[in-house]
Write an enzyme that holds these catalytic residues in place. Structure first.
Site, PDB file in Angstrom:
ATOM      1  N   CYS A  94      91.050 -10.178  31.627  1.00  0.00           N
ATOM      2  CA  CYS A  94      91.223 -10.950  30.672  1.00  0.00           C
ATOM      3  C   CYS A  94      89.916 -11.569  30.656  1.00  0.00           C
ATOM      4  CB  CYS A  94      92.450 -11.881  30.655  1.00  0.00           C
ATOM      5  SG  CYS A  94      92.390 -13.385  29.512  1.00  0.00           S
ATOM      6  N   GLU A  95      89.240 -11.954  29.565  1.00  0.00           N
ATOM      7  CA  GLU A  95      87.834 -12.600  29.755  1.00  0.00           C
ATOM      8  C   GLU A  95      88.206 -13.992  30.002  1.00  0.00           C
ATOM      9  OE1 GLU A  95      86.789 -13.137  24.924  1.00  0.00           O
ATOM     10  OE2 GLU A  95      86.078 -11.297  25.963  1.00  0.00           O
ATOM     11  N   HIS A  96      89.225 -14.675  29.626  1.00  0.00           N
ATOM     12  CA  HIS A  96      89.474 -16.241  29.586  1.00  0.00           C
ATOM     13  C   HIS A  96      89.837 -16.381  30.913  1.00  0.00           C
ATOM     14  CE1 HIS A  96      91.185 -15.222  25.244  1.00  0.00           C
ATOM     15  NE2 HIS A  96      89.815 -15.642  25.128  1.00  0.00           N
ATOM     16  N   HIS A  97      90.608 -15.564  31.742  1.00  0.00           N
ATOM     17  CA  HIS A  97      90.816 -16.167  33.151  1.00  0.00           C
ATOM     18  C   HIS A  97      90.292 -15.092  34.219  1.00  0.00           C
ATOM     19  CE1 HIS A  97      93.779 -17.780  30.308  1.00  0.00           C
ATOM     20  NE2 HIS A  97      93.662 -18.933  31.076  1.00  0.00           N
ATOM     21  N   GLN A 135      93.074  -7.864  24.721  1.00  0.00           N
ATOM     22  CA  GLN A 135      93.614  -6.773  23.990  1.00  0.00           C
ATOM     23  C   GLN A 135      93.239  -6.493  22.607  1.00  0.00           C
ATOM     24  OE1 GLN A 135      97.948  -6.475  25.028  1.00  0.00           O
ATOM     25  NE2 GLN A 135      98.403  -5.027  23.619  1.00  0.00           N
ATOM     26  N   HIS A 163     100.243  -9.125  30.785  1.00  0.00           N
ATOM     27  CA  HIS A 163      99.155  -9.903  31.153  1.00  0.00           C
ATOM     28  C   HIS A 163      99.161 -10.621  32.408  1.00  0.00           C
ATOM     29  CE1 HIS A 163      96.516  -9.244  27.375  1.00  0.00           C
ATOM     30  NE2 HIS A 163      97.617  -8.576  27.166  1.00  0.00           N
ATOM     31  N   CYS A 165      97.822 -13.260  33.309  1.00  0.00           N
ATOM     32  CA  CYS A 165      97.448 -14.807  33.097  1.00  0.00           C
ATOM     33  C   CYS A 165      98.664 -15.354  32.378  1.00  0.00           C
ATOM     34  CB  CYS A 165      96.220 -14.711  31.971  1.00  0.00           C
ATOM     35  SG  CYS A 165      96.534 -14.013  30.329  1.00  0.00           S
TER      36      CYS A 165
END
Length: 202
Positions: A94-97, A135, A163, A165
């Site tokens: 995941c690019e956020h976390h 995703q 996920h 996250c």
């Protein structure tokens, strides 16, 4: 940004790759110190290098392109029935976390004079999964790549993933999954989408 070492060969390539690993490892060592760990203790001595190599492996999609993969295994085919490769497993970050998300992708397409080797569809999934991702974009990128490169009459991609996250942090909901779907061309027809979903459920 992870450096692309894909075009380097031989001793020079290995030297360049080692330099990238060493640079990333230095950052991991600093992170260990910042969270209160001792990177000099026995169990962590090799962790920065291991983590650097793992990160490069998990993001090797940046050094690959879907177009050449598909072009390398395209064959003439007069038929126009749906072709489906079901349940292609994938692992992404995941690019956020920068936490893992993983699941399965199913790809369907209607040929327009050409088909592609089945394993290449799985490889196309890896090209885009092995990057920092969301995703929704992953599903769209796989769909667009097959549609554009194969020239199919229509393409549809169904993705279901878990996920970390959502499981390890934040709301900490353990049983959630996320479903995304993208379609192009002939699959704008709802009856074809319904047929695709029925075939997936068999």
């Amino acid at each position: 940004m992870v450096k692309d070492t894909s075009h380097s060969t031989g001793a020079a390539g290995e030297q360049k790759k080692k330099a990238v690993v060493d640079e990333i490892a230095a950052h991991f060592k600093a992170i260990l110190q910042l969270i209160g760990e001792d990177p000099g203790r026995e169990g962590l001595l090799k962790t920065p290098v291991r983590a650097a190599k793992a990160l490069l492996d998990n993001t090797h999609g940046y050094s690959q392109q879907a177009g050449p993969l598909i072009a390398s295994a395209m064959f003439e085919h007069p038929g126009s029935d749906i072709v489906i490769v079901k349940d292609i497993e994938f692992y992404s970050l995941c690019e956020h976390h920068v936490l893992p998300f993983f699941g399965r992708i199913s790809v369907g397409y209607i040929p327009n004079g050409k088909i592609v080797g089945l394993s290449k569809l799985a490889r196309v999934v890896d090209v885009y999964a092995r990057r920092l991702q969301v995703q929704e974009r992953l599903t769209a990128q796989v769909c667009d790549a097959v549609m554009d490169q194969l020239g199919a009459k229509g393409v549809i991609v169904f993705c279901e993933a878990s996920h970390m996250c959502m499981k390890m942090r934040g709301v900490e909901k353990q049983d959630t999954t996320t479903v995304t779907m993208q379609y192009r061309g002939a699959f704008e027809d709802v009856s074809l989408r319904r047929e695709f979903m029925q075939l997936l459920s068999r």
